[in-house]
Design a protein around this motif. Structure first.
Motif, PDB file in Angstrom:
ATOM      1  N   ASN A  67      -2.402  36.621 -66.808  1.00 45.52           N
ATOM      2  CA  ASN A  67      -3.039  36.184 -68.051  1.00 45.52           C
ATOM      3  C   ASN A  67      -3.444  34.712 -68.028  1.00 45.52           C
ATOM      4  O   ASN A  67      -4.230  34.267 -68.856  1.00 45.52           O
ATOM      5  CB  ASN A  67      -2.168  36.488 -69.281  1.00 45.52           C
ATOM      6  N   ALA A  71      -6.518  32.867 -69.950  1.00 48.78           N
ATOM      7  CA  ALA A  71      -6.207  31.703 -70.785  1.00 48.78           C
ATOM      8  C   ALA A  71      -7.011  30.482 -70.351  1.00 48.78           C
ATOM      9  O   ALA A  71      -7.353  29.628 -71.171  1.00 48.78           O
ATOM     10  CB  ALA A  71      -4.709  31.399 -70.716  1.00 48.78           C
ATOM     11  N   ARG A  72      -7.321  30.410 -69.072  1.00 46.21           N
ATOM     12  CA  ARG A  72      -8.087  29.285 -68.533  1.00 46.21           C
ATOM     13  C   ARG A  72      -9.445  29.144 -69.221  1.00 46.21           C
ATOM     14  O   ARG A  72      -9.977  28.041 -69.364  1.00 46.21           O
ATOM     15  CB  ARG A  72      -8.278  29.486 -67.028  1.00 46.21           C
ATOM     16  N   ARG A  74     -10.083  29.641 -72.318  1.00 46.33           N
ATOM     17  CA  ARG A  74      -9.989  29.250 -73.734  1.00 46.33           C
ATOM     18  C   ARG A  74      -9.057  28.059 -73.942  1.00 46.33           C
ATOM     19  O   ARG A  74      -8.260  28.032 -74.870  1.00 46.33           O
ATOM     20  CB  ARG A  74      -9.531  30.449 -74.571  1.00 46.33           C
ATOM     21  N   PHE A  76      -6.657  26.539 -71.812  1.00 49.75           N
ATOM     22  CA  PHE A  76      -5.353  26.414 -71.159  1.00 49.75           C
ATOM     23  C   PHE A  76      -5.264  25.131 -70.341  1.00 49.75           C
ATOM     24  O   PHE A  76      -4.306  24.352 -70.474  1.00 49.75           O
ATOM     25  CB  PHE A  76      -5.130  27.651 -70.271  1.00 49.75           C
ATOM     26  N   GLY A 134       3.904  30.264 -73.526  1.00 54.32           N
ATOM     27  CA  GLY A 134       3.032  29.936 -74.648  1.00 54.32           C
ATOM     28  C   GLY A 134       3.448  28.703 -75.426  1.00 54.32           C
ATOM     29  O   GLY A 134       2.671  28.208 -76.251  1.00 54.32           O
ATOM     30  N   ALA A 195      -7.068  40.714 -73.471  1.00 53.69           N
ATOM     31  CA  ALA A 195      -7.193  39.258 -73.571  1.00 53.69           C
ATOM     32  C   ALA A 195      -8.396  38.871 -74.408  1.00 53.69           C
ATOM     33  O   ALA A 195      -8.332  37.942 -75.229  1.00 53.69           O
ATOM     34  CB  ALA A 195      -7.297  38.648 -72.169  1.00 53.69           C
ATOM     35  N   LEU A 199      -7.894  36.588 -77.640  1.00 52.48           N
ATOM     36  CA  LEU A 199      -8.491  35.259 -77.589  1.00 52.48           C
ATOM     37  C   LEU A 199      -9.556  35.076 -78.673  1.00 52.48           C
ATOM     38  O   LEU A 199      -9.755  33.966 -79.183  1.00 52.48           O
ATOM     39  CB  LEU A 199      -9.096  35.004 -76.205  1.00 52.48           C
ATOM     40  N   ASP A 203      -7.337  32.880 -82.508  1.00 52.27           N
ATOM     41  CA  ASP A 203      -7.497  31.433 -82.367  1.00 52.27           C
ATOM     42  C   ASP A 203      -7.226  30.730 -83.698  1.00 52.27           C
ATOM     43  O   ASP A 203      -7.827  31.052 -84.732  1.00 52.27           O
ATOM     44  CB  ASP A 203      -8.915  31.104 -81.886  1.00 52.27           C
ATOM     45  N   TRP A 211      -4.941  30.906 -76.610  1.00 51.80           N
ATOM     46  CA  TRP A 211      -4.298  31.214 -75.319  1.00 51.80           C
ATOM     47  C   TRP A 211      -2.782  31.296 -75.466  1.00 51.80           C
ATOM     48  O   TRP A 211      -2.123  32.026 -74.709  1.00 51.80           O
ATOM     49  CB  TRP A 211      -4.710  30.195 -74.257  1.00 51.80           C
ATOM     50  N   ARG A 212      -2.224  30.556 -76.448  1.00 52.04           N
ATOM     51  CA  ARG A 212      -0.773  30.650 -76.676  1.00 52.04           C
ATOM     52  C   ARG A 212      -0.413  32.019 -77.253  1.00 52.04           C
ATOM     53  O   ARG A 212       0.590  32.630 -76.863  1.00 52.04           O
ATOM     54  CB  ARG A 212      -0.317  29.534 -77.609  1.00 52.04           C
ATOM     55  N   LEU A 214      -1.906  34.682 -76.622  1.00 43.56           N
ATOM     56  CA  LEU A 214      -2.021  35.629 -75.509  1.00 43.56           C
ATOM     57  C   LEU A 214      -0.665  35.826 -74.835  1.00 43.56           C
ATOM     58  O   LEU A 214      -0.236  36.954 -74.569  1.00 43.56           O
ATOM     59  CB  LEU A 214      -3.049  35.107 -74.505  1.00 43.56           C
TER      60      LEU A 214
END
Length: 486
Positions: A67, A71-72, A74, A76, A134, A195, A199, A203, A211-212, A214
């Motif tokens: 994941n 997350a990258r 959005r 991370f 997270g 995801a 995402l 938010d 991303w947290r 997630l």
């Protein structure tokens, strides 16, 4: 290592796992051949139904592992203030813990004999660690959670493979391994879809970045499934309580007939230390470890699949959605290829074919930036996993007994092969994008190396089979005994 059926354990010493309980009818204790077939079908249905939860667990195993890639996209990296190769380090550090724990975990699982408790317990721990990811706010915190995530996740896949090998014959194992590994493949498809939903929808909720959420939501899902798994997963044939006496005897007999000797007796005689020694002194274990390491490097695109999909120029939501179809296709193909491999009893060409297809995909990606062509290349790359599934099965087939050795051999091959994931994390630096020609060239070289090593391994096993045949001829044994699958 290998032997014919004539070398089975003495029934007087171990009547439960002997191959022929009577001279007249080997299936007499089950009521005859037809009664045994019905009992066997009922046993397999019961097992398949319970083992199916392993697919769900494997999906969550890889979702929690991969994941970070979603997350990258959005924030991370921005929120954790990552620079240079720090993101690649977060991906690779997971496999350091993963490698360290695999062999001890499988030895412990074989000794305890209670996978229905051991595997879900590990699952709850890694779900908790995923949630903790997270709440991290810097590189060091994320590094620690990723390391320990790999440390605990190491218990699952090799433990699941070993559990399957304790219940299913070699002719059945390829299909079951394929179904299990489809959990990995499907996780790449539906992990991206999940995801995308989280995402986009979470938010800013409760003041937390998408991303947290997630990590929070996917970690909580893992813990819930782990609790369910405790009541569903089987243990080993000798320690599973929900089998009838006839089913337990048949489960042991099936494994005895398949390898020419009973699993339970040899586990007790060999022990984990003897199994460890036999595995580390067998050069075939190390050879296959190198072959699989090369294959893993060639599959390193997996962790960067959203990044490669993004080179087609779509927005983040569409990019994640486009990740799903190649892996849905791969899941279907993996099942078909593995089932055909089981039916034909052939392994090497079922490994080499999809891997060569992946090489074609890498070549297409090197040669053009055309959107349609690059998307086709992603399908071909993803489908190379079909051959990788058969390779896993081949390793289990090639070290049939004793089970203490098989547990360590399978774990050792997989643990060493995970060094390919450590190296593979650095194969896709942003500076090589958007074409990633150097990355694809590395994948072509490592995939070719894996095919060559597997072919040499096949030649060696063919030689061993000829030796076994010669021994049977010299001893006047009419029945064809154990043979390695090629």
């Amino acid at each position: 290592m290998a032997s014919s059926k004539a070398s089975s354990l003495d029934e007087d010493k171990n009547p439960e796992v002997g191959i022929k309980p009577t001279d007249e009818d080997p299936d007499a204790e089950f009521g005859g051949h037809e009664a045994r077939r019905k009992l066997e079908r009922r046993l397999l249905r019961k097992l398949d139904l319970r083992m199916s939860i392993l697919v769900v667990i494997y999906i969550l195993n890889y979702v929690d592992r991969n994941n970070a890639g979603a997350a990258r996209m959005r924030g991370f990296e921005r929120d954790l203030h990552l620079q240079g190769t720090e993101f690649a380090t977060l991906l690779s550090i997971l496999y350091v813990g993963y490698i360290l724990m695999q062999i001890p975990s499988n030895m412990l699982l074989n000794y305890i004999g209670k996978p229905s408790l051991y595997l879900p317990a590990c699952m709850m721990v890694w779900g908790t660690i995923s949630i903790l990811t997270g709440i991290t706010n810097n590189f060091v915190g994320a590094l620690l959670t990723r390391f320990f995530l790999g440390f605990v996740e190491a218990a699952f896949f090799l433990g699941a493979l070993f559990l399957l090998s304790k219940w299913y014959k070699r002719s059945e194992l390829g299909t079951r391994t394929a179904v299990l590994y489809c959990g990995n493949i499907i996780s790449n498809a539906f992990g991206a879809l999940i995801a995308s939903g989280i995402l986009n929808g979470m938010d800013g909720k409760l003041g937390r970045a998408a991303w947290r959420w997630l990590f929070y939501i996917e970690g909580a899902m893992t813990i819930f499934v782990a609790i369910c798994a405790m009541f569903i997963l089987p243990d080993f044939p000798a320690t599973t309580s929900w089998l009838s006496d006839d089913e337990r005897r048949l489960a042991k007999r099936r494994m005895a007939e398949d390898a020419g000797v009973g699993d339970e007796g040899e586990t007790e005689a060999g022990g984990p230390v003897a199994g460890l020694w036999m595995a580390v002194t067998d050069w075939k274990v190390w050879w296959m470890a190198v072959a699989m390491t090369s294959q893993v490097v060639a599959l390193s695109f997996n962790a960067y699949f959203p990044t490669l999909s993004a080179t087609m120029g779509f927005n983040p939501t569409v990019t994640l959605l486009l990740c799903a179809p190649p892996f849905v296709f791969t899941a279907i193909m993996a099942f078909i290829v593995s089932r055909h491999s089981d039916k034909t009893g052939e392994r090497f060409y079922h490994i080499a074919g999809p891997t060569l297809g992946g090489i074609v995909g890498f070549i297409i990606a090197i040669c053009t930036m055309n959107t349609a062509a690059r998307y086709v290349s992603l399908f071909l790359m993803a489908n190379s996993y079909s051959g990788f599934v058969v390779l896993y099965t081949w390793v289990s087939n090639s070290f049939p007994r004793p089970p203490s050795k098989r547990a360590v051999a399978v774990a050792l091959v997989n643990a060493l092969s995970q060094t390919g994931n450590v190296a593979g994390s650095y194969v896709w630096p942003s500076a090589w994008g958007p074409t990633y020609r150097n990355s694809y060239a590395i994948c072509i070289a490592t995939a070719g190396c894996s095919i060559a090593m597997c072919y040499i391994f096949r030649l060696h096993l063919a030689q061993l089979n000829r030796q076994l045949e010669e021994e049977e001829r010299e001893k006047g044994i009419p029945e064809k005994g154990f043979r390695y699958l090629l």
